[in-house]
Design an enzyme around this catalytic site. Structure first.
Site, short mmCIF file in Angstrom:
data_model
loop_
_atom_site.label_atom_id
_atom_site.label_comp_id
_atom_site.label_asym_id
_atom_site.label_seq_id
_atom_site.Cartn_x
_atom_site.Cartn_y
_atom_site.Cartn_z
N LYS A 66 -8.67 7.51 -8.24
CA LYS A 66 -8.32 6.33 -9.02
C LYS A 66 -9.40 5.26 -8.82
CE LYS A 66 -5.34 3.16 -7.36
NZ LYS A 66 -5.63 2.28 -6.20
N HIS A 122 -2.94 9.44 -4.45
CA HIS A 122 -2.72 9.90 -3.09
C HIS A 122 -1.29 9.67 -2.59
CE1 HIS A 122 -3.31 5.72 -1.67
NE2 HIS A 122 -2.72 6.12 -0.57
N LYS A 181 1.87 12.31 0.06
CA LYS A 181 2.71 11.98 1.23
C LYS A 181 3.93 12.90 1.23
CE LYS A 181 1.42 7.07 0.80
NZ LYS A 181 0.89 6.37 1.94
N GLU A 195 2.16 -4.46 2.32
CA GLU A 195 1.09 -4.24 3.29
C GLU A 195 0.86 -5.52 4.08
OE1 GLU A 195 -2.20 -1.51 1.78
OE2 GLU A 195 -1.69 -2.68 0.01
N ASP A 218 -4.12 -2.15 -9.16
CA ASP A 218 -4.40 -1.36 -7.96
C ASP A 218 -3.21 -0.48 -7.56
OD1 ASP A 218 -6.08 -0.69 -5.75
OD2 ASP A 218 -5.04 -2.11 -4.46
N HIS A 224 0.50 4.20 -8.14
CA HIS A 224 1.35 4.55 -7.00
C HIS A 224 2.84 4.22 -7.22
CE1 HIS A 224 -2.43 5.21 -5.20
NE2 HIS A 224 -2.65 4.01 -4.73
N LYS A 266 -0.23 -7.68 -0.62
CA LYS A 266 -1.01 -7.66 0.61
C LYS A 266 -0.65 -8.88 1.46
CE LYS A 266 -4.73 -4.78 -1.10
NZ LYS A 266 -4.39 -3.53 -0.41
C1 BG6 Z 1 -4.97 2.29 -2.53
C2 BG6 Z 1 -5.21 0.86 -2.91
O1 BG6 Z 1 -4.95 3.10 -3.67
O2 BG6 Z 1 -3.72 2.38 -1.84
C3 BG6 Z 1 -5.22 -0.02 -1.66
O3 BG6 Z 1 -6.46 0.74 -3.59
C4 BG6 Z 1 -3.94 0.17 -0.88
O4 BG6 Z 1 -5.40 -1.38 -2.01
C5 BG6 Z 1 -3.67 1.64 -0.64
O5 BG6 Z 1 -4.09 -0.50 0.36
C6 BG6 Z 1 -2.30 1.85 -0.01
O6 BG6 Z 1 -2.15 3.18 0.37
P1 BG6 Z 1 -1.37 3.59 1.66
O7 BG6 Z 1 -1.33 5.09 1.64
O8 BG6 Z 1 -2.16 3.03 2.82
O9 BG6 Z 1 -0.02 2.96 1.56
#
Ligand code: BG6
Length: 498
Positions: free
Chosen positions: A165, A195, A199, A233, A252, A257, A349
């Protein structure tokens, strides 16, 4: 994951067929932090064929020897870093050696035909090209691979491309990228990665729904009041200020996601778990989303706090930046299962906790047997899917309080993955790399799904190109506007904690 390294997997799963993995962006963060540790884990589980090989491509001057040494040192450093995605107390020398001796470095410019000629000379048989590069390179690399004949599949040998992505930055650009891919190869050759789908806790949503009589029978508007999906986060934008400025929390995290979490939760049962069935159901769901209007969404930006600078003071960020670092929205779905059931999504964030959760909030029982004070004490049941970093399932439900009278009290039961399964947590890319090698696209996104996701947030992308995000204090649960968004429907966000 027991270390076997004998060409057989401990789990009984067959190793992936022999292939060369060509990583564009070999010197990058993703390769070091996630891809190479995943290869190590796959090798340790006996899931890679002895004929497996890796060619790492990047523009910086390096050599195979140096690349191997750097990656070996990185693997060792992860064992001392509790914040690393890869957790291991020690690196198994045999498994690392197995991977290391298969790593080759090729220096080259992604935009120069000479690189592709070099690859053409080296590559035979099946190849998985992995584009771990900035998005600006995606179309050009694929076009040059095709021009050099590197995407042509011969009998018994595949040529596939994994694309990271962001897949476009809006509907028009994602369509354009899809068109460019399809001018270079067949749709089935392209694996659009998200990604979050790597998980285990996310994959397990389908098991929870479809392997149990208990849940799927109540999985609809008849019993569910609303659903909350949170990906919070504590980190800020770290070193990615420049990238993030042009992206923001919505692009993002949301159409990719969070929408994947939404799909796993709300899609209709697929006919089977094959890629075509799963992706079709996700696409149907995303197409049933009403495009989200600005009054159903809130954006925020983190201010200073917790000893850290405000977003506007981060490196690479404009002092007057309007980029959002927090987004919350209400999704409305026009299908028979979910009509009238809002799904509230939020991500941001520098929030109070790192916490990814899907909470399914049920309605109260239809028959009001509990009246007066007892009725008021009744809390709706909740099913909480804890995805990251706490990994488990909780249910909150009512029992009778001990003692006289029929007074309900809410209690919780819980399951944690770590208590039941003793395989070390993987970094999340193992399944995805393995699936791409065996050609199973069920955990990858379809072009139609990506486009439907962008279409759903298109009104927000337009509206948010103007105006200001609401500043929220670092370490909080986000801007006050997010509370107003959910409260105006008579509901509240859950606390950011397991
Ligand atoms: C990424 C984003 O795709 O996913 C990031 O670009 C984000 O900004 C991250 O922090 C979060 O992924 P995970 O697996 O750490 O929750």
């Amino acid at each position: 994951m027991p270390i076997t390294v004998d060409g057989r997997s401990a789990s009984g799963t067959a190793p992936a067929p022999a292939a060369t993995l060509v990583i564009f962006g070999a010197g990058g963060d993703l390769t070091r932090r996630l891809l190479v540790p995943s290869l190590y884990n796959l090798a340790g589980s006996g899931l890679l064929d002895p004929g497996f090989a890796v060619i790492g491509v990047d523009h910086s001057m390096s050599s195979t020897e140096r690349w191997r040494r750097d990656l070996g040192a990185a693997m060792q450093s992860f064992t001392r870093d509790p914040a690393a995605e890869f957790h291991a107390e020690r690196i198994d020398a045999r498994a690392w050696r197995w991977v290391e001796q298969r790593l080759d470095y090729l220096q080259g410019d992604f935009e120069s035909p000479a690189l592709y000629e070099g690859l053409e000379r080296r590559l035979k048989g099946s190849v998985l090209f992995y584009l771990a590069t900035g998005e600006r390179f995606f179309a050009g690399i694929v076009e040059r691979l095709a021009a050099a004949g590197l995407l042509q599949e011969q009998e018994g040998a595949f040529r596939r491309v994994v694309i990271e992505k962001p897949f476009g930055h809006d509907l028009a650009s994602s369509r354009a990228l899809n068109r460019q891919l399809l001018a270079a190869g067949r749709d089935g050759q392209f694996f659009r990665i998200d990604h979050f789908l790597g998980k285990d806790t996310v994959q397990s949503i389908l098991a929870l729904r479809f392997a149990n009589r208990l849940y799927e029978s109540v999985w609809s508007r008849r019993h569910i009041d609303h659903v909350q999906i949170t990906a919070a986060e504590t980190v800020g934008v770290e070193a990615r200020g420049r990238f993030y400025e042009g992206t923001g929390a919505l692009r993002d995290m949301v159409p990719n996601h969070l929408f994947q979490l939404f799909c796993m939760t709300a899609m209709e049962p697929p006919a089977t778990f094959d890629a075509a069935s799963v992706r079709k159901e996700k696409e149907n769901l995303l197409k049933a989303l009403r495009p989200v209007q600005p009054e159903k969404a809130v954006r925020g930006q983190y201010g200073a706090g917790m000893g850290k600078p405000a977003y506007r003071q981060e490196k690479g960020v404009a002092a007057t930046s309007r980029t959002e670092t927090f987004a919350a929205l209400e999704l409305e779905i026009d299908n028979p299962r979910w009509a009238g059931v809002p799904f509230f999504l939020r991500t941001g964030k520098r929030l109070a906790a790192r916490h990814t959760e899907i909470t399914v909030c049920f309605k109260l029982p239809e028959a009001k047997l509990f009246r007066g004070a007892a009725g008021q004490a009744l809390q709706p049941d909740r099913l909480r899917l804890l995805l990251d970093p706490v990994r488990g399932v909780r249910t909150d439900f009512a029992v009778k309080r001990p003692g006289p009278g029929m007074r309900p009290g809410t209690v919780a039961t819980g399951f944690d993955y770590d208590d039941f399964f003793h395989e070390p947590a993987n970094v999340g890319y193992e399944t995805l790399i393995y699936d791409a090698l065996v050609g199973d696209a069920a955990l990858f996104q379809s072009a139609g799904g990506i486009e439907a996701g962008w279409a759903a947030v298109e009104p927000l992308l337009q509206a948010w190109s103007d105006g200001e995000p609401e500043i929220y204090p670092a370490g909080s649960a986000g801007p006050a506007g997010a509370d107003r968004l959910i409260r105006q429907t008579g509901r509240n966000w859950l606390e950011l904690a397991a």
